[in-house]
Write an enzyme that holds these catalytic residues in place. Structure first.
Site, mmCIF file in Angstrom:
data_model
loop_
_atom_site.group_PDB
_atom_site.id
_atom_site.type_symbol
_atom_site.label_atom_id
_atom_site.label_comp_id
_atom_site.label_asym_id
_atom_site.label_seq_id
_atom_site.Cartn_x
_atom_site.Cartn_y
_atom_site.Cartn_z
ATOM 1 N N LYS A 108 -1.615 -0.848 0.536
ATOM 2 C CA LYS A 108 -2.745 -0.058 0.734
ATOM 3 C C LYS A 108 -2.241 1.424 1.051
ATOM 4 O O LYS A 108 -1.365 1.509 1.866
ATOM 5 C CB LYS A 108 -3.673 -0.309 1.791
ATOM 6 C CG LYS A 108 -4.981 0.456 1.790
ATOM 7 C CD LYS A 108 -5.956 -0.503 2.749
ATOM 8 C CE LYS A 108 -7.156 0.557 3.291
ATOM 9 N NZ LYS A 108 -8.173 -0.518 4.225
ATOM 10 N N SER A 189 -12.887 -0.326 2.411
ATOM 11 C CA SER A 189 -11.849 0.741 2.322
ATOM 12 C C SER A 189 -10.615 0.029 1.661
ATOM 13 O O SER A 189 -9.831 0.844 0.839
ATOM 14 C CB SER A 189 -11.429 1.171 3.867
ATOM 15 O OG SER A 189 -10.688 0.095 4.543
ATOM 16 N N SER A 213 -13.271 -4.517 5.735
ATOM 17 C CA SER A 213 -12.585 -3.976 4.731
ATOM 18 C C SER A 213 -11.551 -4.584 3.836
ATOM 19 O O SER A 213 -10.921 -4.350 3.244
ATOM 20 C CB SER A 213 -12.115 -2.714 5.149
ATOM 21 O OG SER A 213 -13.082 -1.657 5.163
#
Length: 576
Positions: A108, A189, A213
């Protein structure tokens, strides 16, 4: 400042790959292959890391950057093929650094890598010079021989900028889409992380969670997500929301793959960069419970018969107000748990109520104001280097066309307005929150662990709690923002407890999952139960990259009405 030219530049170094235009629909040779499968092939000499890395690069270029345009990957690592060649060279000399040797992994874009890639949390406020050093997570992956393939798109600032955000959108990366239906949302997210794993753009990926998330993206993208106990994995070098609740964990297509990632990234000894790796999460603090010795191998808990003899408490967490096909999918999952040999305990029907984490938002905003400033101090050569949250607000205002075309920064502004001054800022009354102090908010969230999951486990003699993770993915809506129907991640978010989300159903072409939740450091139990459910149901199915899953299902479906007493749920017809 525009997104497209920069994204083009970031991928330019790999566009010359000889496989880049090999197939209009993307190669499929290694789709759904597990980490164990890939390692076995490399050990046998029938697969190289270079071949596998090229496969994923090609698939990303064809399906993510072009074709249906999932847009899950924000940047490819220009050194990925070099890393793959190095891994192959070591293997030829008989050196294998671990079970992820030569395996491509996506991270990420809020996880620092001390290389040529950016770490921006999706914002141009952090764009410029790459991070000075690896995050602890990235360093562990490198040490284990993994190929860091690239970074995934995300909700900008981990979805903590606006009350009206659209999940999966960032100023730098644009909108990540759901590979099951490109018009639908990838949620949370860590949207790009889960979408990439689902779409076979890497063997596994790494996301982060503060509340939902990891598990929500896993739910809507049909993959396994492990949200570890806070402090089980290090946040050193990760763009923060809150040191109280943030945690880093994997997305994978199987429980075994996700557990294998956990083996690599877990902090079995304290990390000086993250004090939480030496302690216990909020829910255990002050209870006398101490950090246990962590397992040497989490994959040993993967068990196809993991549900046999277990006691599972079920809480429905608002799903009964959802559409009937969603309710039916959860009911079928609970029936499958019972059929696999577990005793199912109806917590809602028994009158059990989970203590709410009503202090969570104050905790997160207070932590964010202070924690993000500490992170900014670690960066150089980016607009926010050595700056504060107030500076980030000013940056967004000055670059509103790029950073705020669809929603603003109400959460940033609220956090900045908190009183964090003085020698004991945790005792400062916060007028925005009715005079509540940060320490009072922490006490509420601590109680949510003690009189929530912990109380349920103790009172009913449970191995874990199971709940619906979230609804299937909704059609992305930049006008009205996200459409959340229900969620269970908040049961574990405040106290910092773990969750394993596992695919459970196909609802008219869209995935839906369930979550196994437990007390701190109960990952072994949750992995066992989730793998048992996975083996009993085989619920994961591959994405089709359709543009619109709804049209194919307008013929409807056949539902079996639930046998229950009529009651007023509070649900009303829309705008009569």
């Amino acid at each position: 400042m525009t997104t497209a030219p920069i994204r083009t530049l970031l991928f330019a170094t790999l566009l010359l790959s000889p496989l880049a235009a090999a197939e209009d629909n993307g190669p499929t040779k290694f789709n759904e292959a597990t980490v164990a499968d890939l390692q076995a092939q490399m050990a046998a000499g029938t697969l190289t890391s270079v071949e596998l890395t090229n496969f994923y690069i090609t698939r990303i270029l064809v399906l993510d950057q072009k074709g249906p345009g999932v847009n899950a990957v924000i940047e490819l690592n220009p050194d990925a093929l070099t890393m793959a060649r190095d891994a192959d060279a070591l293997r030829r000399r008989g050196v294998v650094l671990g079970p992820f040797h030569g395996i491509p992994v996506l991270l990420k874009d809020n996880i620092d890598t001390g290389d040529k890639m950016q770490t921006t949390a999706g914002s141009f406020a952090l764009f410029g010079m790459p991070a000075l050093r690896d995050s602890t997570i990235a360093a562990k992956l490198r040490a284990g021989g993994a190929v860091i393939l690239g970074k995934t798109n995300l909700s900008e600032w981990a979805n903590f900028r606006s009350f009206f955000s659209t999940s999966g959108w960032s100023g730098r990366g644009g909108l990540a889409h759901n590979p099951y239906s490109i018009d639908r949302n990838a949620c949370g997210s860590s949207s790009g992380s889960a979408a990439a794993a689902a779409a076979n753009f890497a063997a596994v990926s790494i996301g982060s969670e503060t509340d939902g998330s990891i598990v929500c993206p896993a739910n809507v993208n049909g993959v396994v997500g492990i949200k570890p106990t806070v402090g089980l994995t290090s946040r050193g070098g990760v763009v923060p929301i809150s040191h109280t609740q943030d945690t880093v964990g994997p997305h994978g297509r199987t429980v075994a793959d996700a557990a294998a990632v956990l083996n690599v990234i877990v902090s079995r000894t304290p990390d000086p960069r993250d004090p939480a790796t030496a302690g216990v999460p909020l829910g255990w603090q002050g209870t006398g419970r101490t950090r246990p010795a962590l397992p040497a191998d989490y994959t040993v808990f993967v068990d196809p018969n993991g549900l046999g003899g277990a006691r599972i408490g079920v809480t429905r967490q608002g799903i009964d107000s959802a559409p009937p096909q969603v309710v039916a999918a959860f009911d079928a999952a609970i029936a499958a748990i019972g059929a696999a040999g577990a005793t199912v305990v109806d917590l809602d029907g028994s009158g059990f109520t989970f203590a709410p984490a009503d202090g969570e938002f104050l905790v997160l905003t207070f932590d964010f104001k202070l924690d993000v400033e500490k992170y900014f101090a670690t960066r150089m050569g980016v607009p926010m280097a050595g700056k504060t949250l107030a500076d980030a607000i000013t940056f967004n205002n000055a670059n509103a066309a790029t950073e705020m075309p669809y929603f603003f920064q109400e959460i940033f502004e609220l956090a900045e307005a908190l009183d964090t001054s003085g020698p004991n800022p945790g005792n400062n009354p916060q007028p925005i929150f009715g005079g509540m102090t940060y320490n009072q908010a922490l006490a509420l969230d601590h109680n949510a662990g003690v009189n929530g999951i912990d109380a349920a486990l103790s009172k009913f003699g449970l191995d874990a709690v199971v709940a619906p993770t979230d609804s299937p993915g909704w059609a992305t809506d930049l006008i009205l923002a996200d459409h959340f129907l229900f969620a269970s991640s908040g049961l574990a978010g405040g106290p910092g407890y773990p969750i394993v989300q596992v695919p459970a159903a196909n609802v008219l072409g869209m995935p839906m999952g369930i979550s196994f939740l437990g007390t701190a450091f109960s990952e072994p139990t949750l992995i066992k139960l989730a793998s048992g459910f996975e083996a009993a149901t085989h619920a994961r199915f591959s994405p089709t990259f359709t543009g619109n899953v709804t049209t194919a299902n307008t013929g409807g479906t056949t539902l079996t009405p639930r046998k229950s007493k009529p009651l007023d749920t509070g649900k009303r017809p829309h705008r009569m």
